[in-house]
Design a protein around this motif. Structure first.
Motif, PDB file in Angstrom:
ATOM      1  N   GLU A   1      14.554  34.479  30.052  1.00 13.16           N
ATOM      2  CA  GLU A   1      15.899  34.944  29.715  1.00 13.16           C
ATOM      3  C   GLU A   1      16.638  35.504  30.931  1.00 13.16           C
ATOM      4  N   LYS A   2      16.104  35.313  32.110  1.00 12.83           N
ATOM      5  CA  LYS A   2      16.695  35.920  33.304  1.00 12.83           C
ATOM      6  C   LYS A   2      18.139  35.469  33.519  1.00 12.83           C
ATOM      7  N   GLN A   3      18.419  34.197  33.308  1.00 12.93           N
ATOM      8  CA  GLN A   3      19.783  33.672  33.487  1.00 12.93           C
ATOM      9  C   GLN A   3      20.744  34.338  32.497  1.00 12.93           C
ATOM     10  N   GLN A   4      20.302  34.506  31.257  1.00 17.60           N
ATOM     11  CA  GLN A   4      21.143  35.160  30.252  1.00 17.60           C
ATOM     12  C   GLN A   4      21.378  36.630  30.601  1.00 17.60           C
ATOM     13  N   HIS A   5      20.355  37.285  31.137  1.00 15.52           N
ATOM     14  CA  HIS A   5      20.481  38.701  31.493  1.00 15.52           C
ATOM     15  C   HIS A   5      21.470  38.903  32.638  1.00 15.52           C
ATOM     16  N   GLU A   6      21.523  37.959  33.565  1.00 16.52           N
ATOM     17  CA  GLU A   6      22.442  38.096  34.693  1.00 16.52           C
ATOM     18  C   GLU A   6      23.899  37.905  34.266  1.00 16.52           C
ATOM     19  N   GLU A   7      24.124  37.234  33.153  1.00 20.11           N
ATOM     20  CA  GLU A   7      25.482  37.002  32.657  1.00 20.11           C
ATOM     21  C   GLU A   7      26.001  38.143  31.785  1.00 20.11           C
ATOM     22  N   LEU A   8      25.152  39.117  31.477  1.00 22.24           N
ATOM     23  CA  LEU A   8      25.586  40.246  30.655  1.00 22.24           C
ATOM     24  C   LEU A   8      26.535  41.149  31.449  1.00 22.24           C
ATOM     25  N   PRO A   9      27.439  41.842  30.758  1.00 20.15           N
ATOM     26  CA  PRO A   9      28.354  42.741  31.467  1.00 20.15           C
ATOM     27  C   PRO A   9      27.650  43.999  31.971  1.00 20.15           C
ATOM     28  N   PHE A  10      28.300  44.703  32.872  1.00 22.86           N
ATOM     29  CA  PHE A  10      27.837  45.970  33.448  1.00 22.86           C
ATOM     30  C   PHE A  10      26.560  45.795  34.262  1.00 22.86           C
ATOM     31  N   GLN A  11      26.373  44.649  34.894  1.00 25.52           N
ATOM     32  CA  GLN A  11      25.193  44.397  35.717  1.00 25.52           C
ATOM     33  C   GLN A  11      25.500  44.494  37.213  1.00 25.52           C
ATOM     34  N   HIS A  12      26.726  44.774  37.575  1.00 29.85           N
ATOM     35  CA  HIS A  12      27.105  44.800  38.992  1.00 29.85           C
ATOM     36  C   HIS A  12      26.779  46.156  39.607  1.00 29.85           C
ATOM     37  N   GLN A  13      26.659  46.164  40.911  1.00 30.51           N
ATOM     38  CA  GLN A  13      26.397  47.395  41.654  1.00 30.51           C
ATOM     39  C   GLN A  13      27.729  48.084  41.938  1.00 30.51           C
ATOM     40  N   PRO A  14      27.859  49.339  41.583  1.00 32.07           N
ATOM     41  CA  PRO A  14      29.143  50.007  41.791  1.00 32.07           C
ATOM     42  C   PRO A  14      29.371  50.368  43.261  1.00 32.07           C
TER      43      PRO A  14
ATOM     44  N   PHE B   1      34.394  55.242  34.740  1.00 36.04           N
ATOM     45  CA  PHE B   1      33.345  54.536  34.006  1.00 36.04           C
ATOM     46  C   PHE B   1      32.921  53.255  34.714  1.00 36.04           C
ATOM     47  N   ASN B   2      33.649  52.857  35.738  1.00 37.70           N
ATOM     48  CA  ASN B   2      33.357  51.667  36.548  1.00 37.70           C
ATOM     49  C   ASN B   2      33.366  50.401  35.685  1.00 37.70           C
ATOM     50  N   ILE B   3      34.387  50.274  34.879  1.00 37.27           N
ATOM     51  CA  ILE B   3      34.541  49.099  34.031  1.00 37.27           C
ATOM     52  C   ILE B   3      35.507  48.141  34.705  1.00 37.27           C
ATOM     53  N   CYS B   4      35.077  46.909  34.896  1.00 37.15           N
ATOM     54  CA  CYS B   4      35.917  45.885  35.512  1.00 37.15           C
ATOM     55  C   CYS B   4      36.437  44.940  34.427  1.00 37.15           C
ATOM     56  N   ILE B   5      37.435  44.166  34.787  1.00 33.62           N
ATOM     57  CA  ILE B   5      37.981  43.172  33.861  1.00 33.62           C
ATOM     58  C   ILE B   5      36.907  42.132  33.521  1.00 33.62           C
ATOM     59  N   SER B   6      36.081  41.788  34.493  1.00 31.42           N
ATOM     60  CA  SER B   6      35.032  40.797  34.239  1.00 31.42           C
ATOM     61  C   SER B   6      34.017  41.313  33.216  1.00 31.42           C
ATOM     62  N   ASP B   7      33.816  42.632  33.186  1.00 30.34           N
ATOM     63  CA  ASP B   7      32.921  43.203  32.175  1.00 30.34           C
ATOM     64  C   ASP B   7      33.507  43.036  30.777  1.00 30.34           C
TER      65      ASP B   7
ATOM     66  N   MET C   1      32.858  52.044  45.768  1.00 26.91           N
ATOM     67  CA  MET C   1      34.209  52.566  45.681  1.00 26.91           C
ATOM     68  C   MET C   1      34.867  52.515  47.048  1.00 26.91           C
ATOM     69  N   THR C   2      36.097  52.089  47.057  1.00 26.04           N
ATOM     70  CA  THR C   2      36.892  52.075  48.268  1.00 26.04           C
ATOM     71  C   THR C   2      38.113  52.943  48.015  1.00 26.04           C
ATOM     72  N   LEU C   3      38.378  53.836  48.933  1.00 25.09           N
ATOM     73  CA  LEU C   3      39.503  54.731  48.768  1.00 25.09           C
ATOM     74  C   LEU C   3      40.446  54.551  49.940  1.00 25.09           C
ATOM     75  N   LEU C   4      41.660  54.208  49.637  1.00 27.45           N
ATOM     76  CA  LEU C   4      42.694  54.079  50.651  1.00 27.45           C
ATOM     77  C   LEU C   4      43.766  55.119  50.362  1.00 27.45           C
ATOM     78  N   SER C   5      44.132  55.868  51.374  1.00 26.42           N
ATOM     79  CA  SER C   5      45.159  56.886  51.208  1.00 26.42           C
ATOM     80  C   SER C   5      46.324  56.580  52.127  1.00 26.42           C
ATOM     81  N   ALA C   6      47.496  56.797  51.628  1.00 25.41           N
ATOM     82  CA  ALA C   6      48.702  56.605  52.436  1.00 25.41           C
ATOM     83  C   ALA C   6      49.613  57.805  52.234  1.00 25.41           C
ATOM     84  N   PHE C   7      50.158  58.306  53.323  1.00 24.30           N
ATOM     85  CA  PHE C   7      51.087  59.414  53.275  1.00 24.30           C
ATOM     86  C   PHE C   7      52.428  58.927  53.802  1.00 24.30           C
TER      87      PHE C   7
END
Length: 134
Positions: A69-82, A19-25, A84-90
């Motif tokens: 209201e642009k400043q208020q809109h930027e402070e709303l949650p779920f406004q970040h660009q998703p 769902f791409n939910i961060c703690i900041s959201d 993904m970084t994948l690191l694999s270790a064997f």
């Protein structure tokens, strides 16, 4: 029993991360509630209209009309660009079991193919001959 619990916990973790939910959201949910109350008082919007204006079909039109209201809109949650970084270790526990051993069969030189060299003489007879060095 423990294997089932670990499997269910890992599946739940993957579901939440998809769902791409961060703690900041989650921290910014208070801003979302305050801005929703503002829209309810000023514009008479219900929750569905509010979500549509900020996350749905009406977002572009709402952003154009309400630049103040642009400043208020930027402070709303779920406004970040998703992203993904994948690191694999064997980790190999038993390294001796995976060591490569020389194979004698690869070192033998028995040919299992037939090759015939294809070459032709550049000096042809007839009117079309290559230039000759003098």
């Amino acid at each position: 029993m423990m294997v089932k619990f670990v499997s269910i916990a890992a599946s739940f973790l993957i579901l939440i991360q998809s769902f791409n939910i961060c703690i900041s959201d989650l921290v910014d949910l208070g801003e979302l509630i305050e801005h929703a109350k503002y829209h309810s008082e000023k514009y008479g919007d219900n929750l569905f209209v509010f979500l549509s204006k900020h996350y749905g079909d009406l977002e572009a039109d709402h952003s154009k009309k309400h630049q103040e209201e642009k400043q208020q809109h930027e402070e709303l949650p779920f406004q970040h660009q998703p992203h993904m970084t994948l690191l694999s270790a064997f980790v190999i526990k038993d390294l001796q079991a995976y060591q490569l051993k020389p194979v004698d069969d690869l070192l033998t030189s028995t040919a299992n193919f037939f090759y015939q060299a294809s070459y032709s003489n550049c000096e042809k007879e007839g009117p079309f001959q290559p230039p000759r060095a003098v």
